[in-house]
Every structure is written in structure tokens, then in C-alpha cells.
Write an enzyme that holds these catalytic residues in place. Structure first.
Site, PDB file in Angstrom:
ATOM      1  CG  ASP A 100     -18.104  -3.114 -18.341  1.00 48.46           C
ATOM      2  OD1 ASP A 100     -19.276  -3.522 -18.343  1.00 48.46           O
ATOM      3  OD2 ASP A 100     -17.161  -3.757 -18.823  1.00 48.46           O
ATOM      4  CG  ASP A 161     -22.046  -8.850 -19.850  1.00 51.65           C
ATOM      5  OD1 ASP A 161     -22.597  -9.483 -20.748  1.00 51.65           O
ATOM      6  OD2 ASP A 161     -20.980  -9.206 -19.343  1.00 51.65           O
ATOM      7  N   GLY A 219     -25.167 -13.204 -33.772  1.00 50.14           N
ATOM      8  CA  GLY A 219     -24.807 -13.406 -32.382  1.00 50.14           C
ATOM      9  C   GLY A 219     -23.514 -14.204 -32.288  1.00 50.14           C
ATOM     10  CB  THR A 221     -20.174 -17.075 -27.010  1.00 47.20           C
ATOM     11  OG1 THR A 221     -20.230 -16.911 -25.595  1.00 47.20           O
ATOM     12  CG2 THR A 221     -18.971 -17.941 -27.370  1.00 47.20           C
ATOM     13  NE  ARG A 233     -20.180 -13.037 -15.053  1.00 48.25           N
ATOM     14  CZ  ARG A 233     -19.176 -13.898 -15.238  1.00 48.25           C
ATOM     15  NH1 ARG A 233     -19.223 -15.098 -14.696  1.00 48.25           N
ATOM     16  NH2 ARG A 233     -18.121 -13.570 -15.955  1.00 48.25           N
ATOM     17  CD1 TRP A 237     -24.049 -10.491 -17.518  1.00 47.35           C
ATOM     18  CD2 TRP A 237     -24.625  -9.485 -15.604  1.00 47.35           C
ATOM     19  NE1 TRP A 237     -22.901 -10.315 -16.762  1.00 47.35           N
ATOM     20  CE2 TRP A 237     -23.231  -9.695 -15.591  1.00 47.35           C
ATOM     21  CE3 TRP A 237     -25.230  -8.862 -14.511  1.00 47.35           C
ATOM     22  CZ2 TRP A 237     -22.415  -9.305 -14.523  1.00 47.35           C
ATOM     23  CZ3 TRP A 237     -24.423  -8.474 -13.442  1.00 47.35           C
ATOM     24  CH2 TRP A 237     -23.040  -8.699 -13.447  1.00 47.35           C
TER      25      TRP A 237
HETATM   26  N1  GLY Z   1     -19.530  -8.194 -17.438  1.00 51.39           N
HETATM   27  C1  GLY Z   1     -18.506  -9.131 -17.618  1.00 51.39           C
HETATM   28  C2  GLY Z   1     -18.786 -10.448 -17.043  1.00 51.39           C
HETATM   29  O1  GLY Z   1     -19.881 -10.712 -16.559  1.00 51.39           O
HETATM   30  O2  GLY Z   1     -17.883 -11.270 -17.068  1.00 51.39           O
END
Ligand code: GLY
Length: 385
Positions: A100, A161, A219, A221, A233, A237
């Protein structure tokens, strides 16, 4: 319609101004509690309100948008104070074991460099790009998302993300003339387009590679309902991140991936236009919404519309993105609900499986809501990413 956007922008900026007064250079927590942001709690070496975690840059991100929209010195001064704090974080090696760094340093440091030519911020962002490159696993061709590189639970794992963290690396190549940063972006994003996208155009949240052999494994989650569900989300992204990275790399497969994410996302929206926290849910399900996904998607759809080669399809993406923003304004803001909150946007979900930030405001929801207001009122706005 323009009046609606302008009024929403005024209301949002009033809250951002009030938050500058209330928080100064301290950082609110990731999410509100009962509609208001507490200070980021103390943890280990970090005092209450200190700069740690992945969401602190969404505060200066809002300030730079505010500065561009109004020219007010309040926003500029506060944004620069945060830039100093972020320099201290990167050069002081504070809480950096994360991909991040892209979210953090694009908004906190690249933005002031872009807007003001701030050289200290540029140096901090270049350092952050180098630390992000430390996480590139050559054999797998991916940037590891979370944790120390020797952590067996996280080794070889990346997440969708991460697409939003790549622009920092591409920017570093542009600034230094050194192509190794953008070469990593090319490999990482290609791997994501191949392995994170499923045949039905949904996405995995996370994916593991064997970090030694480079073999793609599976994959899974982390914040979604199930390994084979579609975390809302993550899909948002994907819309935004693949569209950005197509422009940074010239890889047409990334444009296709963004289109696929967008079409799937838009086909699975409930009647009021704002997605449930996982796209397996729909109207009639007793589940919370994630307004932050809608804000991210609104930005991503406007970005996708800019690069979509077919004019009709571009117009449809732009219209859909603006509609998402209007739906948020109409039903998911403190003004719409008549409630007192220091968040710009209500009703997000951070991490439902761990009961963290469920049905609350959040810093990234606020930032992308304000970015969406910027994009739809100033269509030629130059992004920070
Ligand atoms: N990047 C972390 C989230 O979207 O929760």
C-alpha cells in the site's frame, strides 16, 4: 444535475475543512464509529493519531483535491504538513511492510509534487517506490501484498487492490528514466489480468503464487463472502486499476480486463444503484452496502470512458459512473440522511468477515467520493495516480 453535483461538492468541502480544524495533523482511524471518526488508536511504538496503516494518505488526498477546487491556503498548508509527516514515515522506516506504499505515497507525496513541484515530497515518493520494489518477487512476477517477505502465510500472495499501487512505480520510471519500475508494473498487472479475472468476469480478491518457482497456485478471499464470491470493492478496484495500468503499460489486455470488471459490476447493482459489500448479494438480501465501492467505481468508469475506443460504449460508462455518483449523493451522504457525521459518505464496509468497519464511513470512501465529484465537475482533471 450540475446543481446537484455542485451542492454536494460544497457540502463535502465544508466537512473536509471542519476535519482539518478538528484533527490538525493527527490521523483519524480507518472508519467511523457510529458516524464519527475516532483518532487512530495507539499501537506499539505508534502514539494515538500517528501515521500508520494503509489509509492515512486519504486525508491529504482530500486536501489536495480541496486545494485544486478552491485554491484555499488552509488545504495547501495542511497538505504540506502531511507531506512532511509522510517523509518522516518513509525515511524513518515506519510501518512499511505493505504494497500500500502506492496508495500512501501517490496521494501524500506525488500529489504535492504534481501540484506544487515540492522536491521533498518527490524524494519521499521515490524512496517509497524503491521500498515497493523490494516487494517484487522476480520468479512470480508479482508484488507481494501484505506482511514481511519471509512470512509463510503471505509469501507469494497479491491482491486486486494492488493495481492502485502500480502508478507510483510507473511515475518513478518517468521521473528517474530507470525502466525497472515500470517493467515490474508490466509483469505484475499482466499476472493479475490472467489469474485474478475469472471466466464469468468476476474477480478473486487475492491470489497465491509459489514465490520460488513462480507457479500460480490458487485464488482466495480475505474480505469477501467466500473464495469464489466477488468482493464488491475488489471488482471496483479492478475497473479503476486495470484502466489506469492500461495507460501506464500500453497492454490492451488490461483495457479488456477493466471493461469486463465494469460490465459485470454494473449488471449486478441493486435497484438504488449502490452495491452490497459482495456482489453475490442483491435486492432482498439482508446485507450491508459498500458505498466506497460505488465511489471507486464512479472514478474508474470515468477513467475507463476516457480510454474506451468505441464512442457509444464510452458514453455508457460515463453515464453509468455519473449515475453511481448521483445515487450516492441521493442516499448515502450525511446531508441526504439528515445526520451529523464527519464522514463524507455513509454506509461502507471495510471487512465484514472480521466485523471491522461495517456500515460506517471510511477514509477511502470519502477520498474517492470527493475524487468522483472532482471528475464529474471537472472532466479534464489530471489524476494523481
Ligand atoms: N485496500 C484494502 C481495502 O480495499 O479494503
Amino acid at each position: 444535475m450540475t446543481d446537484v453535483l455542485v451542492r454536494a461538492l460544497d457540502q463535502a468541502l465544508a466537512t473536509v475543512r471542519a476535519n482539518v480544524e478538528a484533527f490538525g495533523t493527527a490521523y483519524p482511524d480507518d472508519c467511523t464509529v457510529a458516524g464519527r471518526y475516532p483518532l487512530r488508536p495507539a499501537a506499539g511504538e505508534f502514539a494515538e493519531g500517528a501515521n500508520r496503516g494503509w489509509t492515512t494518505s486519504f486525508v491529504p488526498g482530500q486536501l489536495w483535491l480541496g486545494y485544486e477546487l478552491t485554491g484555499e491556503d488552509l488545504f495547501r498548508t495542511a497538505g504540506l504538513a502531511h507531506a512532511v509527516n509522510f517523509s518522516d514515515r518513509i525515511f524513518g522506516r515506519k510501518d512499511l511492510d505493505t504494497h500500500d506504499l502506492g496508495f500512501l505515497y501517490t496521494l501524500a507525496s506525488v500529489a504535492p509534487w504534481r501540484l506544487l513541484g515540492d522536491q521533498d515530497a518527490r524524494a519521499a515518493a521515490l524512496e517509497a517506490a524503491d521500498r515497493l520494489m523490494d516487494r517484487f518477487l522476480e520468479s512470480a512476477g508479482i508484488v507481494q501484498a501484505w506482511g514481511d517477505l519471509s512470512d509463510p502465510a503471505q509469501r507469494g500472495r497479491t491482491i486486486i487492490d494492488s493495481l492502485m499501487n502500480m502508478p507510483l512505480l510507473a511515475w518513478a520510471s518517468e521521473q528517474t528514466g530507470d525502466p525497472h519500475y515500470v517493467a515490474a508494473v508490466r509483469r505484475h498487472t499482466e499476472q493479475l489480468a490472467i489469474h485474478m479475472m475469472r471466466a464469468d468476469d468476476t474477480t478473486f480478491h487475492t491470489f497465491y503464487w509459489d514465490a520460488d518457482t513462480g507457479e500460480p497456485l490458487r485464488g482466495a478471499t480475505e474480505q469477501g463472502a467466500a473464495d469464489d464470491s466477488c468482493w464488491a470493492r475488489g471488482q471496483a478496484w479492478g475497473i479503476y486499476g486495470f484502466a489506469l495500468n492500461h495507460q501506464l503499460t500500453g497492454n490492451d489486455d488490461l483495457l479488456t480486463a477493466s471493461q469486463r470488471c465494469a460490465d459485470r459490476f454494473l449488471r449486478h447493482l441493486p435497484a438504488d444503484g449502490v452495491p452490497f459489500w459482495d456482489l453475490i448479494y442483491g435486492d432482498g438480501d439482508d446485507q450491508p452496502r459498500d458505498s466506497s465501492s460505488a465511489a471507486i467505481a464512479a472514478c474508474g468508469l470515468q477513467e475507463l470512458a476516457r480510454i474506451e475506443p468505441e464512442p457509444e460504449r464510452a458514453a455508457a460508462y460515463l453515464h453509468a459512473g455519473e449515475q453511481l455518483l448521483l445515487d450516492l449523493i441521493a442516499g448515502y451522504t450525511p446531508a441526504a440522511e439528515g445526520v451529523d457525521s464527519d464522514a463524507l459518505l455513509l454506509h461502507s464496509v471495510y471487512d465484514l468477515p472480521t466485523d471491522n468497519g461495517v456500515d460506517e464511513g471510511c477514509l477511502w470512501g470519502d477520498y474517492f467520493y470527493l475524487e468522483a465529484l472532482m471528475r464529474y465537475t471537472n472532466p479534464d482533471w489530471r489524476r494523481y495516480w
